[in-house]
Design a protein around this motif. Sequence first.
Motif, PDB file in Angstrom:
ATOM      1  N   LYS A 172       0.944  -1.343   0.083  1.00  0.00           N
ATOM      2  CA  LYS A 172      -0.250  -0.265   0.382  1.00  0.00           C
ATOM      3  C   LYS A 172       0.732   1.178  -0.056  1.00  0.00           C
ATOM      4  CE  LYS A 172      -3.787   2.789   1.956  1.00  0.00           C
ATOM      5  NZ  LYS A 172      -3.708   3.095   3.435  1.00  0.00           N
ATOM      6  N   GLN A 173       2.177   1.237   0.823  1.00  0.00           N
ATOM      7  CA  GLN A 173       2.968   2.012   0.927  1.00  0.00           C
ATOM      8  C   GLN A 173       3.607   2.623  -0.082  1.00  0.00           C
ATOM      9  OE1 GLN A 173       6.318   1.721   3.003  1.00  0.00           O
ATOM     10  NE2 GLN A 173       6.859   3.197   2.365  1.00  0.00           N
ATOM     11  N   ARG A 174       3.376   1.858  -1.133  1.00  0.00           N
ATOM     12  CA  ARG A 174       4.098   1.591  -2.971  1.00  0.00           C
ATOM     13  C   ARG A 174       2.972   2.400  -4.013  1.00  0.00           C
ATOM     14  NH1 ARG A 174       7.417  -1.764  -0.194  1.00  0.00           N
ATOM     15  NH2 ARG A 174       9.145  -1.136  -0.476  1.00  0.00           N
ATOM     16  N   GLY A 175       1.755   2.065  -3.428  1.00  0.00           N
ATOM     17  CA  GLY A 175       0.281   3.011  -4.161  1.00  0.00           C
ATOM     18  C   GLY A 175       0.470   1.585  -5.315  1.00  0.00           C
ATOM     19  N   ALA A 176       0.831   0.575  -4.419  1.00  0.00           N
ATOM     20  CA  ALA A 176       0.680  -1.014  -5.473  1.00  0.00           C
ATOM     21  C   ALA A 176      -1.026  -1.422  -5.884  1.00  0.00           C
ATOM     22  CB  ALA A 176       1.537  -2.744  -5.420  1.00  0.00           C
ATOM     23  N   ILE A 177      -1.158  -1.812  -6.647  1.00  0.00           N
ATOM     24  CA  ILE A 177      -2.681  -2.072  -6.629  1.00  0.00           C
ATOM     25  C   ILE A 177      -3.145  -3.666  -5.695  1.00  0.00           C
ATOM     26  CG2 ILE A 177      -5.159  -2.753  -7.814  1.00  0.00           C
ATOM     27  CD1 ILE A 177      -3.416  -1.862 -10.176  1.00  0.00           C
ATOM     28  N   LEU A 178      -4.379  -3.317  -4.549  1.00  0.00           N
ATOM     29  CA  LEU A 178      -3.585  -4.275  -4.291  1.00  0.00           C
ATOM     30  C   LEU A 178      -5.151  -5.736  -4.379  1.00  0.00           C
ATOM     31  CD1 LEU A 178      -4.085  -3.607   0.346  1.00  0.00           C
ATOM     32  CD2 LEU A 178      -2.057  -3.880  -1.752  1.00  0.00           C
ATOM     33  N   ASN A 179      -4.772  -6.770  -4.503  1.00  0.00           N
ATOM     34  CA  ASN A 179      -5.231  -7.746  -5.258  1.00  0.00           C
ATOM     35  C   ASN A 179      -5.835  -9.018  -3.707  1.00  0.00           C
ATOM     36  OD1 ASN A 179      -6.749  -9.344  -6.858  1.00  0.00           O
ATOM     37  ND2 ASN A 179      -5.384 -10.255  -8.082  1.00  0.00           N
ATOM     38  N   LEU A 180      -6.461  -8.606  -3.637  1.00  0.00           N
ATOM     39  CA  LEU A 180      -7.351  -9.621  -2.284  1.00  0.00           C
ATOM     40  C   LEU A 180      -7.121 -10.383  -2.663  1.00  0.00           C
ATOM     41  CD1 LEU A 180      -8.871  -7.812   0.431  1.00  0.00           C
ATOM     42  CD2 LEU A 180      -6.581  -6.992  -0.590  1.00  0.00           C
ATOM     43  N   ASP A 181      -7.273 -11.952  -1.588  1.00  0.00           N
ATOM     44  CA  ASP A 181      -7.343 -13.378  -2.143  1.00  0.00           C
ATOM     45  C   ASP A 181      -8.263 -14.230  -1.229  1.00  0.00           C
ATOM     46  OD1 ASP A 181      -6.315 -16.095  -3.812  1.00  0.00           O
ATOM     47  OD2 ASP A 181      -5.560 -16.144  -1.116  1.00  0.00           O
ATOM     48  N   ASP A 182      -8.568 -13.139  -0.355  1.00  0.00           N
ATOM     49  CA  ASP A 182      -9.776 -13.342  -0.102  1.00  0.00           C
ATOM     50  C   ASP A 182     -10.681 -12.830   0.953  1.00  0.00           C
ATOM     51  OD1 ASP A 182     -10.993 -15.663   1.948  1.00  0.00           O
ATOM     52  OD2 ASP A 182     -10.681 -14.637   3.299  1.00  0.00           O
ATOM     53  N   LEU A 183     -12.122 -13.340   1.216  1.00  0.00           N
ATOM     54  CA  LEU A 183     -13.231 -12.227   1.617  1.00  0.00           C
ATOM     55  C   LEU A 183     -12.968 -11.237   2.833  1.00  0.00           C
ATOM     56  CD1 LEU A 183     -15.810 -10.564   1.451  1.00  0.00           C
ATOM     57  CD2 LEU A 183     -16.694 -12.926   2.501  1.00  0.00           C
ATOM     58  N   THR A 184     -11.894 -12.213   3.699  1.00  0.00           N
ATOM     59  CA  THR A 184     -11.565 -11.702   5.265  1.00  0.00           C
ATOM     60  C   THR A 184     -10.807 -10.949   5.599  1.00  0.00           C
ATOM     61  OG1 THR A 184     -10.132 -13.314   5.619  1.00  0.00           O
ATOM     62  CG2 THR A 184     -12.457 -13.673   6.080  1.00  0.00           C
ATOM     63  N   HIS A 185      -9.639 -10.550   3.861  1.00  0.00           N
ATOM     64  CA  HIS A 185      -8.915  -9.788   3.698  1.00  0.00           C
ATOM     65  C   HIS A 185      -9.507  -8.405   3.601  1.00  0.00           C
ATOM     66  CE1 HIS A 185      -5.064 -12.985   3.364  1.00  0.00           C
ATOM     67  NE2 HIS A 185      -6.409 -13.012   3.878  1.00  0.00           N
ATOM     68  N   ILE A 186     -10.847  -8.661   3.664  1.00  0.00           N
ATOM     69  CA  ILE A 186     -11.118  -7.070   3.142  1.00  0.00           C
ATOM     70  C   ILE A 186     -10.874  -5.895   5.124  1.00  0.00           C
ATOM     71  CG2 ILE A 186     -13.227  -5.630   3.180  1.00  0.00           C
ATOM     72  CD1 ILE A 186     -13.931  -7.588   0.955  1.00  0.00           C
ATOM     73  N   ASP A 187     -11.326  -6.274   6.233  1.00  0.00           N
ATOM     74  CA  ASP A 187     -11.569  -6.650   7.028  1.00  0.00           C
ATOM     75  C   ASP A 187     -10.347  -6.161   7.710  1.00  0.00           C
ATOM     76  OD1 ASP A 187     -13.850  -6.067   7.423  1.00  0.00           O
ATOM     77  OD2 ASP A 187     -14.386  -7.956   8.435  1.00  0.00           O
ATOM     78  N   PHE A 188      -9.216  -7.178   6.876  1.00  0.00           N
ATOM     79  CA  PHE A 188      -7.879  -7.320   7.669  1.00  0.00           C
ATOM     80  C   PHE A 188      -6.981  -5.823   6.967  1.00  0.00           C
ATOM     81  CE2 PHE A 188      -3.288  -8.706   6.973  1.00  0.00           C
ATOM     82  CZ  PHE A 188      -2.685  -9.373   8.823  1.00  0.00           C
ATOM     83  N   VAL A 189      -6.840  -5.810   5.868  1.00  0.00           N
ATOM     84  CA  VAL A 189      -6.454  -4.876   5.202  1.00  0.00           C
ATOM     85  C   VAL A 189      -7.063  -3.085   5.775  1.00  0.00           C
ATOM     86  CG1 VAL A 189      -5.933  -3.349   3.165  1.00  0.00           C
ATOM     87  CG2 VAL A 189      -6.105  -6.078   3.457  1.00  0.00           C
ATOM     88  N   GLU A 190      -7.968  -3.564   6.561  1.00  0.00           N
ATOM     89  CA  GLU A 190      -8.828  -2.035   6.397  1.00  0.00           C
ATOM     90  C   GLU A 190      -8.563  -1.728   7.882  1.00  0.00           C
ATOM     91  OE1 GLU A 190     -13.384  -1.958   8.233  1.00  0.00           O
ATOM     92  OE2 GLU A 190     -13.380   0.469   7.422  1.00  0.00           O
ATOM     93  N   GLN A 191      -8.467  -3.093   8.903  1.00  0.00           N
ATOM     94  CA  GLN A 191      -7.795  -3.014  10.675  1.00  0.00           C
ATOM     95  C   GLN A 191      -6.305  -2.549  10.661  1.00  0.00           C
ATOM     96  OE1 GLN A 191      -9.128  -6.546  11.917  1.00  0.00           O
ATOM     97  NE2 GLN A 191     -11.438  -5.499  11.723  1.00  0.00           N
TER      98      GLN A 191
END
Length: 416
Positions: A110-129
């Motif tokens: 994220k710091q490098r501005g890369a496009i995050l391509n999430l592998d799982d539904l639970t990673h939405i909350d994980f990334v947010e937190q």
Amino acid sequence: MTKSLPFDEATVRAIAEQYPTPFYLYDERGIRQSCRQLYSAFDWIDGFKNYFAVKATPNPHILKIVAEEGMGGDCSSLPELMLCERVGLTGESIMFTSNNTPASEYAAAKQRGAILNLDDLTHIDFVEQQVGLPELISFRYNPGPARSGNVIIGNPEEAKYGFTEAQLLEGYRLCQQKGVKRFALHTMVASNELDGSFFVETAKMLFDLVAKIHRELGIRIEFVNLGGGIGIPYRPEQQPVDLNAVSAGIRELYDELIVGNDLAPLRIVMENGRVITGPHGYLVTECIHHKHIYRDYVGVDACMANLMRPGMYGAYHHITVLGKEDAPHDCCVDVVGSLCENNDKFAIARELPRIESGDLLVIHDAGAHGHAMGFQYNGKLRSAEILLQENGETRLIRRAETYDDYFATLDFGAFA
Ligand SMILES: *Cc1c(COP(=O)(O)O)cnc(C)c1O
């Protein structure tokens, strides 16, 4: 059947005088040609991009070549992000397609501005937190029983990657509520696939989903990533994928399903590694022994630690014996390395010319997932990588490992 080489025996012997075998040799001209063929096939797509899969050939000199040809980087770890950064690939030139990702690596991406391509539904909350949600987010789709895979990647239903379709819809809805503004969709269901129609089907699958996501959620997908996995003809009798035919098939579907449903513009991107560098990298090794027991063996100075695809997948890699291209191929041999593992064989029951000690063997199509998969088991050292530049000069782009490298992480303090 033969495969041609972009260099002759004299050139390789001259390199071998300077850098001992085994070593990898990459052909810059060939790599650039592969980049241009892919881009020219898809030139009707505004903003088409291939994010080169860094894991295929993680060397900055190779990454610089593909970046110069307009490619981005497909990364799944922090070291891969760091490699890309060193050659100027940052921001949305990077697709971060990771799985089972630690928070620290999401933060770095994220710091490098890369496009995050999430592998799982639970990673939405994980990334947010952990790091906060970015403005643009992509999800990896796993079609499960809807598609069949192949030997390298496995069947989607048994693969650990991605979201189910229901999870995708839930994920986009959730991200929309959380203020994410831009959305993308990714899948990767084939590896080393030579049937071009497979990629057309993948495009159809994603275009249908794009329409469904718009219908059900009112969300416009900005781009779809068809993944990598375009195969290469490892065997001399195989044909490369007809990229123009794949492109034409996708274009027809795009007109019907995307333009026809008022969903344009939708960008299309890919993340191929193998088809870009695979055919343009060679493992050069010298014959050092012969052995005749129940079978006939040719022993070379490379081993499975330098190229594990034959041992791991039973993969075929064509072998040319330099200077004996036109000699009769009337010796049936196993070409073996020195690892204490019986699957350390580059070729099994292969018809080759009579090979003498000192002959140089070129193992073809090792430019992707070759050196990169190397390991040090049995005290084997990773070999050098050499680039045959467009101007005909050679350049050492990775030195061979030394015994000091091998021992560097051990603590010998108590044994002085
Ligand atoms: C390995 C990989 C690729 C590249 O595959 P190739 O066969 O080299 O084209 C692309 N995307 C993902 C997610 C991968 O894991």
